[in-house]
Design a protein around this motif. Structure first.
Motif, short mmCIF file in Angstrom:
data_model
loop_
_atom_site.label_atom_id
_atom_site.label_comp_id
_atom_site.label_asym_id
_atom_site.label_seq_id
_atom_site.Cartn_x
_atom_site.Cartn_y
_atom_site.Cartn_z
N THR A 149 0.88 -1.10 0.12
CA THR A 149 -0.09 -0.09 0.12
C THR A 149 0.71 1.16 -0.02
O THR A 149 2.04 1.39 0.78
CB THR A 149 -0.90 0.05 1.23
OG1 THR A 149 -1.80 -1.28 1.08
CG2 THR A 149 -1.79 1.50 1.27
N SER A 169 0.64 5.48 0.50
CA SER A 169 -0.01 6.44 1.00
C SER A 169 0.57 7.96 0.69
O SER A 169 1.76 7.94 0.88
CB SER A 169 -0.12 6.41 2.50
OG SER A 169 -0.75 5.10 2.92
N GLU A 202 1.73 11.48 0.51
CA GLU A 202 2.28 12.46 1.61
C GLU A 202 2.67 13.80 0.74
O GLU A 202 3.16 13.88 -0.41
CB GLU A 202 3.53 11.89 2.32
CG GLU A 202 3.09 10.54 3.20
CD GLU A 202 4.59 9.91 3.84
OE1 GLU A 202 4.13 9.46 4.87
OE2 GLU A 202 5.38 10.16 3.02
N LEU A 220 1.69 13.15 6.07
CA LEU A 220 0.82 12.21 5.53
C LEU A 220 -0.41 13.31 5.24
O LEU A 220 -1.04 14.20 6.02
CB LEU A 220 0.02 11.27 6.38
CG LEU A 220 -0.99 10.22 5.86
CD1 LEU A 220 -0.25 9.34 4.96
CD2 LEU A 220 -1.63 9.41 6.78
N ASP A 228 -8.09 -1.11 -0.16
CA ASP A 228 -8.46 0.13 0.28
C ASP A 228 -9.49 0.71 -0.65
O ASP A 228 -10.03 0.44 -1.57
CB ASP A 228 -7.29 1.04 0.47
CG ASP A 228 -6.88 1.62 -1.26
OD1 ASP A 228 -7.30 2.49 -1.61
OD2 ASP A 228 -6.29 0.81 -1.73
N ASP A 282 -9.18 7.75 -0.78
CA ASP A 282 -8.73 7.68 0.59
C ASP A 282 -7.29 8.15 0.64
O ASP A 282 -6.60 7.95 1.78
CB ASP A 282 -9.10 6.45 1.33
CG ASP A 282 -8.32 5.14 0.62
OD1 ASP A 282 -7.69 5.70 -0.56
OD2 ASP A 282 -8.13 4.22 0.85
N LYS A 324 -4.83 6.58 -0.65
CA LYS A 324 -4.01 5.31 -0.66
C LYS A 324 -4.46 4.62 -1.79
O LYS A 324 -5.25 4.81 -2.61
CB LYS A 324 -4.76 4.43 0.53
CG LYS A 324 -4.23 4.98 1.78
CD LYS A 324 -4.48 4.14 3.12
CE LYS A 324 -4.48 4.76 4.49
NZ LYS A 324 -4.67 3.77 5.65
N SER A 368 -3.59 0.31 -3.03
CA SER A 368 -2.85 -1.12 -2.70
C SER A 368 -3.04 -1.88 -3.82
O SER A 368 -3.80 -2.02 -4.67
CB SER A 368 -3.57 -1.61 -1.34
OG SER A 368 -5.07 -1.52 -1.86
#
Length: 368
Positions: free
Chosen positions: A187, A189, A191, A202, A228, A232, A234, A236
């Motif tokens: 995953t 995310s 930033e 984040l 996910d 959101d 994210k 994955s």
């Protein structure tokens, strides 16, 4: 009566500040860009031109976050005990991270094992866990993990409309068997980017919050990955490792050749009898070829090795028999002859046994 006539004219211009003028991107105008729109009016009074009036409006472009993570190629073939430390022997899976946002971003990384029984990336069923998942970035952009690549814990400074290749390395247990599959989920995310070699904070989603003029707010527009949700921040993706290993069976046969009472006519296993041992190594169809295959057979104190007979290797084998004759020769000369070792141990060094193949080691002893 004097008539006063006014002519109103409006002219607009868009000025891109902060980042300057940019070419068209698939991601659109870059976040943080200031869009300034100026309107002006010109008019006359009694045919005399008056001073034009102008007004401006500035809008700072917000950050639209959208990116993808994809597993590259087929399943990664691994062997039992394969590790993640050396590029030449590393067990790794390959992913491509693509930033379609309108801003340069950093990305946090998190890799986990799939649950046992889950369907892996390439349709296999998860049967074991890898350990010690670590990450490398494809520094030299050759698509292959090697000594030129750098270890990372996050992905630094991914510009809009660019991709990075990430290698997820892991340790494979020594206890796994041929065709077993281990599935992982990686995953990424989003930033905050903008400062090289410094991991950004984040990002949080501003969807549903009031628009704040003059600031850069964040709007998540990512689609759902394998584990996910959409929007959101994210994404994955699954990857997997498939074990390719020999499937060996080891068996040992014994035949009484002669005894001091009956000779070779229906001999029995009595003291003084000559007995032939046959150690057979078979590799099942579908297994990987063996490497560095060695046989060790410690003899019990109740028998004595007959060095005069020697030790033979046969690469042709049928169930229940070990064949006859001397050491393989000619096309099979790559099979090394076994030698008698110390402490009553017979040692045989063999070359590879291919899938579906077998090899037998034969030697004789006397029953004490």
């Amino acid at each position: 009566m004097k008539h006063t006539s006014k002519w109103l004219g409006v002219a607009s211009t868009a000025v891109l500040a902060a980042f300057g003028a940019t070419s068209a991107h698939a991601t659109g105008t870059l976040a943080g860009t200031t869009i300034t729109n100026t309107a002006s009016i010109s008019y006359s009074v009694s045919n005399i031109a008056q001073t034009a009036a102008t007004t401006s409006n500035s809008v700072v472009v917000d950050r639209k976050v959208t990116f993808t993570l994809a597993n590259v190629g087929a399943t990664t073939t691994v062997t039992p005990g394969q590790g993640s430390l050396l590029p030449a022997t590393a067990a790794y899976d390959t992913f491509t991270l693509t930033n379609n946002s309108n801003d340069t971003l950093d990305f946090a990384l998190a890799g986990v094992n799939q649950a046992t029984g889950a369907t892996a990336q390439h349709s296999g069923t998860d049967a074991f866990d890898v350990s010690g998942i670590t990450y490398y970035i494809d520094t030299n952009s050759n698509g292959v993990f090697d000594a030129g690549d750098a270890a990372i814990t996050w992905v630094d400074e991914v510009a809009p409309d660019t991709s990075k290749t990430i290698f997820a390395l892991a340790n494979v247990p020594l206890t796994v068997t041929n065709t077993q599959v281990s599935g992982i989920v990686l995953t990424a995310s989003a930033e905050l980017g903008g400062t090289s070699s410094t991991q950004g904070a984040l990002l949080t989603n501003s969807n549903g919050a009031a628009w704040i003029p003059g600031t850069v707010q964040t709007v998540f527009n990512d689609t759902a990955g394998v584990s996910d949700s959409a929007n959101d921040g994210k994404y994955s993706a699954k990857g997997d490792f498939t074990v390719y290993a020999p499937v060996l069976t080891l068996s040992k046969l014994s035949t009484i050749i002669s005894d001091p009472v009956n000779g070779t006519s229906f001999p029995k296993a009595i003291p003084g009898a000559t007995m032939e041992y046959c150690v057979v190594v078979q590799n099942a169809t579908g297994g990987a070829p063996t490497t560095a295959l060695a046989i060790s057979d410690p003899l019990p104190t109740t028998v004595t090795y007959l060095s005069a007979y020697g030790i033979y290797l046969n690469s042709t084998y049928s169930a229940g028999t070990c064949g006859t004759g001397t050491l393989d020769s000619g096309a099979n000369s790559s099979f090394a002859a076994a030698t008698s070792g110390n402490n009553g141990t017979i040692n045989g060094t063999l070359n590879n046994v291919s899938a579906g193949g077998a090899i037998a080691m034969r030697f004789r002893v006397t029953i004490n």
